[in-house]
Design an enzyme around this catalytic site. Sequence first.
Site, short mmCIF file in Angstrom:
data_model
loop_
_atom_site.label_atom_id
_atom_site.label_comp_id
_atom_site.label_asym_id
_atom_site.label_seq_id
_atom_site.Cartn_x
_atom_site.Cartn_y
_atom_site.Cartn_z
N ASP A 101 -63.57 -20.09 -23.05
CA ASP A 101 -64.65 -19.24 -22.53
C ASP A 101 -64.85 -19.59 -21.05
O ASP A 101 -64.98 -20.77 -20.69
CB ASP A 101 -65.94 -19.49 -23.31
CG ASP A 101 -67.08 -18.61 -22.79
OD1 ASP A 101 -67.13 -17.44 -23.19
OD2 ASP A 101 -67.90 -19.11 -21.99
N ASN A 130 -70.01 -11.71 -11.97
CA ASN A 130 -70.30 -10.28 -11.95
C ASN A 130 -71.54 -9.97 -11.12
O ASN A 130 -71.58 -9.00 -10.35
CB ASN A 130 -70.49 -9.75 -13.37
CG ASN A 130 -69.19 -9.63 -14.12
OD1 ASN A 130 -68.13 -9.42 -13.53
ND2 ASN A 130 -69.24 -9.78 -15.45
N ASP A 163 -63.39 -8.39 -13.07
CA ASP A 163 -62.13 -7.97 -13.71
C ASP A 163 -60.94 -8.68 -13.08
O ASP A 163 -59.98 -9.04 -13.78
CB ASP A 163 -61.96 -6.45 -13.56
CG ASP A 163 -62.92 -5.67 -14.44
OD1 ASP A 163 -63.54 -6.27 -15.33
OD2 ASP A 163 -63.05 -4.44 -14.22
N GLU A 214 -65.35 -12.47 -22.04
CA GLU A 214 -64.75 -13.54 -21.26
C GLU A 214 -64.22 -14.65 -22.15
O GLU A 214 -64.05 -15.80 -21.72
CB GLU A 214 -65.74 -14.12 -20.23
CG GLU A 214 -66.96 -14.78 -20.83
CD GLU A 214 -68.15 -13.83 -20.97
OE1 GLU A 214 -69.26 -14.33 -21.10
OE2 GLU A 214 -67.97 -12.59 -20.91
#
Length: 488
Positions: free
Chosen positions: A364, A372, A381, A407
């Site tokens: 993770d 973000n 991305d 993620e």
Amino acid sequence: MGLSVRAEKVSRAVQNGLGRIPVLGGSSGDGMQFTETRVCADGAFRTGSAVLVLISTMLPFRTFKTDHFVPTDDRVVVTRADADRRVVYEIDGRPAAEAYAQLVGVPVAELTVQHYAECPMVVMIAGTKYLRAIRSANADGSLTFYCAIEEGLVLRAARGVGLAEKLEDTFVEIETAIGRPQLVMGCDCILRKVEAKFRGLVGQSLVGIVLIEDGRFTYSNSRFADMFGYSEPEIRERGPLELTVPNDREFVADNLRRRLTGAIDRTDFVFRGLRKNGEVLDAECHSKVMQVGGRRMLISMVLDISTRAAAEREILVLQEQLREESTHDSLTGLYNRRFLDASFARELVLAERSGEPVSVIMCDLDHFKRVNDRYGHQAGDEVLRAFGELMKQHARASDIFYRYGAEDFLMVLPGLASEGALERAEQLRSALANLTVEHGDGRIRVTASFGVATFPADGRSSDALIAAADGALYTAKAARRNQAQSGR
């Protein structure tokens, strides 16, 4: 059909007797023989007869006629004719058939009913054109017409335009005026039927037709020549293999040979043809052996299926894309969870049989939401793609990588024990910690936490192993992240 002289007189008498009531009619015939007329009445065919039908209706109606010919500027004068017999002997002082053949552009000997159908003569009276269709060219060089003809008449050659389109336009006008017709009664000219039949055959020339004899083309229709970009004489100087791409020539030669020798009953195959300009087309060939004058030859029908073949190839590409998309994550190119369900279970079955371990690494990205929020989702991305590439770089051929969540990532490592899997996780963690992802003006650094579980010690099913790896992952996160933990 054209009216005979006698039938025309009867028709005029009927019209005179009916006054302003419109008359529409013609003579029945016997195809192109013109020896007698036949009328079917009371269950029998009769000659020397006529049928008169009177119709009274309260519905709106229209009488109409159509033609699809445009007069040219070529004018000629009838200089000698027999009006009663409708025979023209001379046009512009020359034999009538010779003058007409020059207008059409063919030798007199080659005049056919097809020319009469496509190129009638026209008389212009007060701005209105009246067709004067030719029935036949005679041995004495004269022309016999269907319609009234006389000396001194100025005729103009005509050329046809769209037959069906003109008729369709007429019916549109009628429907606009009186509504959709419930009944249409009509008479048609035999020459129009000849022309329609001819144009129909031309319109159907989607198929190239060739005769092959001794490995050469001895005949080709215009469609085949056009298909390959040659003239018809040029085609007859060549053979099938010259119109085939080199890689397909052996295949084409074998198919044609087996058909000619009778080894197979029919030949249907697809090959890549070679046009004169070097372009490649996809072609479909259907061949049959025939005997002509005691000689054995092959008649082949060839279709240009380039459009269809291109569509089929596109469909195959799309199908492959769909298969790819159904098992792969579109962003990272890693396998998705749909593929995980089948592939992970298969690896565990193999491990059960072989007694080999299978390790699982759950990963993770740490604080990914901050990426973000700070740099935008496109930057996020880019980070996910970069980590996916990093996973591939650290993979063995047997390893399987999945994007498990937004993620979250999962690695299945067949044949690798817990210690080796933990070492692999540490290598990947270190590589990511030292990676800088550039996006626009931003230089992004991220870390990840890893959890490791191994079959059979940490679980014997995919669900149990994933749960164990997930638990180890949360242990790593609780221990301040950016580290790898084992399920044991």
